[in-house]
Enzyme design. Structure first.
Site, short mmCIF file in Angstrom:
data_model
loop_
_atom_site.label_atom_id
_atom_site.label_comp_id
_atom_site.label_asym_id
_atom_site.label_seq_id
_atom_site.Cartn_x
_atom_site.Cartn_y
_atom_site.Cartn_z
N LEU A 9 -18.10 40.04 8.61
CA LEU A 9 -17.15 40.45 9.65
C LEU A 9 -15.95 39.52 9.60
CD1 LEU A 9 -19.25 41.16 12.89
CD2 LEU A 9 -17.70 42.75 11.76
N ASP A 10 -14.75 40.08 9.80
CA ASP A 10 -13.54 39.26 9.87
C ASP A 10 -13.67 38.25 11.02
OD1 ASP A 10 -12.38 40.56 7.76
OD2 ASP A 10 -11.16 41.90 8.99
N PRO A 11 -13.00 37.09 10.90
CA PRO A 11 -13.14 36.05 11.93
C PRO A 11 -12.87 36.51 13.36
CG PRO A 11 -12.05 35.15 10.01
CD PRO A 11 -12.19 36.63 9.76
#
Length: 303
Positions: free
Chosen positions: A42-44
């Site tokens: 997942l993106d930050p």
């Protein structure tokens, strides 16, 4: 069973500003375990379901049959950024752009089914051996080949015509970039769009309701109840048919001996992968059928 011997899936609620590897790192400190993995990055700034593989369950990382996901995404129309989300640098604005609910609902079906996407520059995709995000941070833009991805459903949950913001629920297959889908949607609607929030609500068959925070996991460890909150490893392979061996077959299989398919109950001609269980009902792992030899062999062992 000691905590080091535990295996299964621990569903985490990933907080914002954590990378998926940050979550692994923090959990190693909480659980005092090294053998941890995750089922999908997942993106930050994204939040939501991040299934963590614990112990021998980490062997499932590269063979998961269910890699479908569902996201709740918030989008704002009228501008663009270099990252296709609100955290990037604005690259274009469309002050005259005005999206109506009718236009939005009419455009969404174009993005359902097998669609073509060009990966964003700020992504982990490799081109000629270099990560795109490394090139993007140097201000470089390179040609990226389009990829086919699968989108199963898009549901418009809400739309505010005044603020030009919408919330969409997107169910999709592996490799789909939601921010790219939203940016492409903005282009179809006559301008641009950026993702302003993203929450993964389902991943590999697990939901947000099954997921825990760091504080909750810390309390489980303090109480000694972590094992009771792990999802059994075989749930990762619920879509595969199951085989249950006799005591003799169990012993032979666990010793790496191939079993004649005709002697194994439950074998289905059109399937080559199975969940295998021993005579005691315990999950052994993934068995692979070899129709050409008429044999069943050990695929991936979890016992």
């Amino acid at each position: 069973m000691s905590q080091e011997q535990l295996q299964g899936v621990l569903c985490m609620k990933k907080p914002p500003e954590f990378t998926s590897f940050d979550v692994i790192g923090k959990l190693r400190g909480i659980l005092h375990m090294r053998r941890l993995g995750h089922t999908g990055t997942l993106d930050p700034m994204a939040t939501g379901v991040l299934p963590i593989l614990v112990g021998r369950a980490t062997r499932a990382c590269d063979i998961l049959p269910d890699q479908d996901k569902t996201y709740r995404a918030q989008v704002r129309f009228g501008w663009e950024t270099d990252t296709e989300d609100i955290w990037g640098t604005r690259t274009a604005a469309y002050p005259e752009m005005h999206v109506t609910r009718e236009a939005l609902e009419a455009a969404l079906p174009q993005f359902v089914g097998e669609i073509s996407q060009i990966p964003p520059m700020y992504s982990a995709v490799s081109v000629e051996g270099r990560r795109l995000y490394d090139l993007a941070r140097k201000g470089l833009v390179v040609e990226r080949p389009a990829r086919q991805v699968q989108v199963y459903e898009i549901v418009l949950e809400s739309f505010d015509e005044t603020s030009q913001e919408a919330v969409l629920s997107v169910s999709c297959g592996k490799g789909t970039y939601i921010r790219t889908l939203l940016a492409d949607l903005g282009h179809v609607l006559g301008g641009g769009a950026v993702m302003t929030a993203l929450c993964r609500t389902r991943a590999s068959g697990f939901t947000l309701e099954q997921s825990y925070t760091f504080d909750e996991v810390t309390e489980m460890c303090r109480m000694g109840t972590l094992g009771a909150h792990l999802v059994p490893t075989d749930r990762l392979f619920a879509s595969l048919p199951e085989l249950r061996f006799s005591a003799e077959q169990t012993q032979r299989y666990c010793n790496g001996v191939k079993l004649p398919l005709e002697q194994v109950a439950g074998v289905v001609p059109e399937h080559t992968e199975y969940r295998a269980y021993g005579a005691d009902g315990g999950f052994l792992g993934i068995a692979q059928a070899e129709p050409e030899t008429g044999l069943l062999r050990v695929g991936k062992n979890f016992s």
